[in-house]
Design a protein around this motif. Structure first.
Motif, PDB file in Angstrom:
ATOM      1  N   VAL A   1      -7.824  58.572 -29.097  1.00  0.00           N
ATOM      2  CA  VAL A   1      -9.188  58.513 -29.627  1.00  0.00           C
ATOM      3  C   VAL A   1     -10.162  58.342 -28.473  1.00  0.00           C
ATOM      4  O   VAL A   1      -9.766  58.023 -27.346  1.00  0.00           O
ATOM      5  CB  VAL A   1      -9.356  57.347 -30.631  1.00  0.00           C
ATOM      6  CG1 VAL A   1      -8.496  57.560 -31.858  1.00  0.00           C
ATOM      7  CG2 VAL A   1      -9.020  56.024 -29.971  1.00  0.00           C
ATOM      8  N   GLN A   2     -11.441  58.563 -28.767  1.00  0.00           N
ATOM      9  CA  GLN A   2     -12.495  58.340 -27.782  1.00  0.00           C
ATOM     10  C   GLN A   2     -13.144  56.986 -28.074  1.00  0.00           C
ATOM     11  O   GLN A   2     -13.598  56.740 -29.195  1.00  0.00           O
ATOM     12  CB  GLN A   2     -13.549  59.451 -27.818  1.00  0.00           C
ATOM     13  CG  GLN A   2     -13.058  60.786 -27.270  1.00  0.00           C
ATOM     14  CD  GLN A   2     -12.096  61.485 -28.204  1.00  0.00           C
ATOM     15  OE1 GLN A   2     -12.308  61.510 -29.411  1.00  0.00           O
ATOM     16  NE2 GLN A   2     -11.037  62.057 -27.662  1.00  0.00           N
ATOM     17  N   LEU A   3     -13.198  56.127 -27.090  1.00  0.00           N
ATOM     18  CA  LEU A   3     -13.748  54.792 -27.243  1.00  0.00           C
ATOM     19  C   LEU A   3     -14.874  54.567 -26.242  1.00  0.00           C
ATOM     20  O   LEU A   3     -14.840  55.088 -25.116  1.00  0.00           O
ATOM     21  CB  LEU A   3     -12.657  53.729 -27.018  1.00  0.00           C
ATOM     22  CG  LEU A   3     -11.471  53.721 -27.987  1.00  0.00           C
ATOM     23  CD1 LEU A   3     -10.450  52.682 -27.548  1.00  0.00           C
ATOM     24  CD2 LEU A   3     -11.935  53.419 -29.403  1.00  0.00           C
ATOM     25  N   MET A   4     -15.862  53.789 -26.657  1.00  0.00           N
ATOM     26  CA  MET A   4     -16.925  53.376 -25.752  1.00  0.00           C
ATOM     27  C   MET A   4     -16.659  51.935 -25.341  1.00  0.00           C
ATOM     28  O   MET A   4     -16.504  51.048 -26.178  1.00  0.00           O
ATOM     29  CB  MET A   4     -18.292  53.480 -26.422  1.00  0.00           C
ATOM     30  CG  MET A   4     -19.445  53.110 -25.499  1.00  0.00           C
ATOM     31  SD  MET A   4     -21.046  53.306 -26.304  1.00  0.00           S
ATOM     32  CE  MET A   4     -21.102  55.085 -26.466  1.00  0.00           C
ATOM     33  N   ILE A   5     -16.593  51.712 -24.041  1.00  0.00           N
ATOM     34  CA  ILE A   5     -16.284  50.387 -23.514  1.00  0.00           C
ATOM     35  C   ILE A   5     -17.297  50.032 -22.440  1.00  0.00           C
ATOM     36  O   ILE A   5     -17.898  50.915 -21.811  1.00  0.00           O
ATOM     37  CB  ILE A   5     -14.857  50.321 -22.931  1.00  0.00           C
ATOM     38  CG1 ILE A   5     -14.739  51.267 -21.740  1.00  0.00           C
ATOM     39  CG2 ILE A   5     -13.816  50.659 -23.994  1.00  0.00           C
ATOM     40  CD1 ILE A   5     -13.440  51.113 -20.984  1.00  0.00           C
ATOM     41  N   PRO A   6     -17.520  48.736 -22.195  1.00  0.00           N
ATOM     42  CA  PRO A   6     -18.405  48.345 -21.099  1.00  0.00           C
ATOM     43  C   PRO A   6     -17.709  48.538 -19.754  1.00  0.00           C
ATOM     44  O   PRO A   6     -16.521  48.264 -19.594  1.00  0.00           O
ATOM     45  CB  PRO A   6     -18.677  46.860 -21.374  1.00  0.00           C
ATOM     46  CG  PRO A   6     -17.500  46.409 -22.161  1.00  0.00           C
ATOM     47  CD  PRO A   6     -17.058  47.585 -22.984  1.00  0.00           C
ATOM     48  N   SER A   7     -18.461  49.048 -18.797  1.00  0.00           N
ATOM     49  CA  SER A   7     -17.933  49.267 -17.453  1.00  0.00           C
ATOM     50  C   SER A   7     -18.705  48.385 -16.479  1.00  0.00           C
ATOM     51  O   SER A   7     -19.934  48.467 -16.391  1.00  0.00           O
ATOM     52  CB  SER A   7     -18.079  50.746 -17.068  1.00  0.00           C
ATOM     53  OG  SER A   7     -17.723  50.940 -15.723  1.00  0.00           O
ATOM     54  N   TYR A   8     -18.008  47.530 -15.761  1.00  0.00           N
ATOM     55  CA  TYR A   8     -18.642  46.603 -14.834  1.00  0.00           C
ATOM     56  C   TYR A   8     -18.712  47.167 -13.414  1.00  0.00           C
ATOM     57  O   TYR A   8     -19.706  47.049 -12.740  1.00  0.00           O
ATOM     58  CB  TYR A   8     -17.890  45.270 -14.830  1.00  0.00           C
ATOM     59  CG  TYR A   8     -17.923  44.572 -16.165  1.00  0.00           C
ATOM     60  CD1 TYR A   8     -19.007  43.792 -16.544  1.00  0.00           C
ATOM     61  CD2 TYR A   8     -16.876  44.723 -17.075  1.00  0.00           C
ATOM     62  CE1 TYR A   8     -19.044  43.164 -17.787  1.00  0.00           C
ATOM     63  CE2 TYR A   8     -16.907  44.104 -18.311  1.00  0.00           C
ATOM     64  CZ  TYR A   8     -17.993  43.321 -18.657  1.00  0.00           C
ATOM     65  OH  TYR A   8     -18.031  42.711 -19.878  1.00  0.00           O
ATOM     66  N   ASP A   9     -17.625  47.779 -12.956  1.00  0.00           N
ATOM     67  CA  ASP A   9     -17.599  48.296 -11.592  1.00  0.00           C
ATOM     68  C   ASP A   9     -16.322  49.101 -11.422  1.00  0.00           C
ATOM     69  O   ASP A   9     -15.404  49.034 -12.238  1.00  0.00           O
ATOM     70  CB  ASP A   9     -17.641  47.147 -10.571  1.00  0.00           C
ATOM     71  CG  ASP A   9     -18.080  47.613  -9.190  1.00  0.00           C
ATOM     72  OD1 ASP A   9     -18.228  48.844  -9.023  1.00  0.00           O
ATOM     73  OD2 ASP A   9     -18.268  46.770  -8.309  1.00  0.00           O
TER      74      ASP A   9
END
Length: 281
Positions: free
Chosen positions: A223-231
């Motif tokens: 599936v396609q998921l949206m996640i937070p990216s820090y670095d």
């Protein structure tokens, strides 16, 4: 539903991001989502053990056997949909175990080590959602789907993953009555190659083993998921070269104080040793 920008993480109005999340971006990734999973603890008792002709001769002359170790050779995992239950799937797993035994013969104190094959099948029913979309990638070879038949439809099955711990070897016993018949299903070629020969179909004795296993079964889909990216994962330390000098390696080893000065037992550990002797002197 309002549009969500991929540039920033959406937050409620009036709330300010914390200092550590001010540089957080939202990124979209393609990942395997686990829709359902289950764990089990199984004691597999009286598993028939199959031997090659050479090892079967040793078992025929044995007076007793002792189990030493059990290990997983491979597993065959299949998924099929459950009728009248949309989104549910049956996961059939067949485990192939290597059973290591010590066989004792009459008049000999030194046992002979033999290895045999044990087979166990397990079924689990899990929820795997539904999907009718197919995906193709530029880094994979061309694979054509099979045409649908009267018994098969074009449903896209979820991926089943089965994890198993190292089996616990519990017991084994010798049977002098007969040799168990080989399973009807064909044994994978890699298993036969593992033992180096086909399995004997006749003999004067057989072995049944008991082992314990822990397994986790999962059903997942891409599936396609949206996640937070820090670095980005930038290395934070330097890879230092290791020295080949054995004395330099030995100098970095801490002095083993526990080997010379055993630690004091904790109170709860001492309680385990407090028991009453029921023997009459």
């Amino acid at each position: 539903m309002p549009d969500v920008s991929y540039g920033t993480v959406p937050r409620q109005s009036g709330s300010e991001p914390s200092a550590e999340n001010k540089c957080t971006d939202a990124v979209c990734i393609n990942a395997s989502r686990i829709y359902d999973s289950c764990g089990s603890k199984d004691c597999l008792s009286n598993l028939d053990v199959f031997f090659t002709p050479c090892n079967q001769c040793i078992i025929n002359n044995a007076s007793s056997v002792k189990i030493c170790k059990a290990s997983v050779i491979t597993a065959d995992v299949n998924v099929e949909s459950v009728a009248f239950h949309r989104g549910c799937y049956a996961v059939d797993v067949t485990f192939y175990f290597d059973i290591m035994l010590e066989a004792y013969t009459c008049g000999s104190t030194i046992p002979s080590k033999v290895n045999g094959l044990a087979i166990y099948g397990k079924r689990s029913v899990l929820y795997g959602s539904e999907s009718n979309s197919k995906s193709f990638s530029s880094d994979s070879c061309i694979v054509c789907s099979q045409p649908p038949t009267a018994c098969a439809c074009s449903e896209i099955m979820p991926k089943a993953t089965v994890q198993i711990s190292e089996p616990m070897a519990l017991s084994a016993r010798l049977r002098k009555d007969c040799v168990p018949p080989l399973p009807c299903a064909p044994i994978p070629e890699c298993v036969i190659t593992y033992f180096g020969d086909d399995f004997a179909v006749t003999g004067d004795a057989g072995v049944r083993a008991t082992i314990g296993i822990f397994t986790i079964t999962q059903l997942e889909r891409n599936v396609q998921l949206m996640i937070p990216s820090y670095d980005f994962c930038i290395p934070r330390k330097e890879c230092k070269p290791e020295s080949d000098d054995p004395c330099e390696v030995f100098n970095r080893v801490d002095f083993p104080n526990d080997s010379f000065f055993p630690p004091n037992a904790r109170a709860e550990e001492r309680e385990k040793c407090n028991f009453e002797c029921s023997c009459n002197g």
